[in-house]
Design a protein around this motif. Structure first.
Motif, mmCIF file in Angstrom:
data_model
loop_
_atom_site.group_PDB
_atom_site.id
_atom_site.type_symbol
_atom_site.label_atom_id
_atom_site.label_comp_id
_atom_site.label_asym_id
_atom_site.label_seq_id
_atom_site.Cartn_x
_atom_site.Cartn_y
_atom_site.Cartn_z
ATOM 1 N N LEU A 12 0.880 -1.331 -0.178
ATOM 2 C CA LEU A 12 0.111 0.178 -0.050
ATOM 3 C C LEU A 12 0.812 1.332 -0.005
ATOM 4 O O LEU A 12 0.192 2.259 0.112
ATOM 5 N N THR A 16 -0.133 5.216 0.351
ATOM 6 C CA THR A 16 0.476 5.984 1.700
ATOM 7 C C THR A 16 1.221 7.347 0.998
ATOM 8 O O THR A 16 0.992 8.215 1.757
ATOM 9 N N ARG A 42 -2.469 3.894 13.696
ATOM 10 C CA ARG A 42 -2.442 3.197 12.469
ATOM 11 C C ARG A 42 -2.949 1.524 12.969
ATOM 12 O O ARG A 42 -2.738 1.211 13.959
ATOM 13 N N ASP A 44 -3.341 -2.263 10.898
ATOM 14 C CA ASP A 44 -3.284 -3.136 9.721
ATOM 15 C C ASP A 44 -4.097 -4.163 10.290
ATOM 16 O O ASP A 44 -3.988 -4.741 11.185
ATOM 17 N N GLN A 166 -5.584 5.421 10.667
ATOM 18 C CA GLN A 166 -5.147 5.074 9.293
ATOM 19 C C GLN A 166 -5.259 3.574 9.362
ATOM 20 O O GLN A 166 -4.249 3.048 9.845
ATOM 21 N N GLN A 168 -5.098 -0.057 7.006
ATOM 22 C CA GLN A 168 -4.756 -0.617 5.782
ATOM 23 C C GLN A 168 -5.269 -1.924 5.791
ATOM 24 O O GLN A 168 -5.149 -2.869 6.994
ATOM 25 N N GLY A 177 -6.835 0.908 1.662
ATOM 26 C CA GLY A 177 -6.152 1.783 2.787
ATOM 27 C C GLY A 177 -7.663 2.838 2.984
ATOM 28 O O GLY A 177 -8.396 3.427 1.980
ATOM 29 N N GLU A 179 -8.895 6.245 5.746
ATOM 30 C CA GLU A 179 -8.604 7.186 7.035
ATOM 31 C C GLU A 179 -10.145 7.100 7.773
ATOM 32 O O GLU A 179 -10.901 7.507 7.053
#
Length: 189
Positions: A12, A16, A42, A44, A166, A168, A177, A179
């Motif tokens: 990604l 980013t 963040r 993931d 954020q 992903q 991804g 936000e």
């Protein structure tokens, strides 16, 4: 699965970097990858077969409101309550009961939890350092097809200093991804 999560940031990277170009100027000195920005976390996520993995990285300020070693009774209580909340991933990430997911591994790491050498004499030297909290959660899901969204409402409610996450994610169907904010806390995939 660990390989998949490690590859996720590289898969990604174009997204980013494109997002970084849109960031405000106050982040330019840190770059977009690994920047320590209060209010921003963040997450993931990877779904591979029946295995669901989530990795949360956040400044400690978002979770407990401070980044220094907990010395006062109030700070120690705040830290203990935050740790307890972070160790309940089903509620934190609103994983649907119908997916039949059970936690197979979970780990929290932070200097605030005593994961690094805590030398009390070094307190002044560490005073200006940024403390992070890292959570790794692995689940085995009996019905992974039920997993079609990530609802972070409870994470925002539990830790209101977190203003943006954020996200992903990699699933068998897609990589993406996003936000996420308290006003729109759900990612559909």
């Amino acid at each position: 699965m660990r390989r998949l999560l490690l590859a996720l940031p590289f898969a990604l990277l174009p997204l980013t970097l494109a997002h970084a170009a849109d960031e405000h100027d106050h982040d330019h000195e840190h770059g977009s990858l690994g920047a320590h920005v209060h209010g921003v976390a963040r997450l993931d996520m990877a779904l591979d077969g029946r295995t669901l993995e989530l990795e949360l990285d956040t400044p400690a300020m978002n979770i407990v409101g401070f980044e220094h070693a907990a010395t006062s009774a109030a700070d120690k209580t705040t830290l203990a309550l935050a740790r307890e909340t972070l160790l309940k991933p089903h509620g934190l990430f609103s994983i649907p009961e119908a997916a039949g997911c059970t936690v197979t591994k979970q780990k929290l790491e932070s200097p605030l939890f005593g994961d690094k050498d805590d030398d009390h004499d070094d307190g002044d030297a560490d005073e200006h350092e940024h403390s992070e909290i890292h959570g790794h959660y692995q689940f085995t899901c009996n019905v992974p097809a039920v997993l079609n969204k990530l609802d972070l409402t409870q994470l925002f409610k539990s830790f209101p200093a977190t203003q943006t996450i954020q996200v992903q994610l990699v699933t068998p169907k897609r990589q993406m991804g996003a936000e996420v904010r308290p006003s729109n806390p759900v990612v559909k995939f």
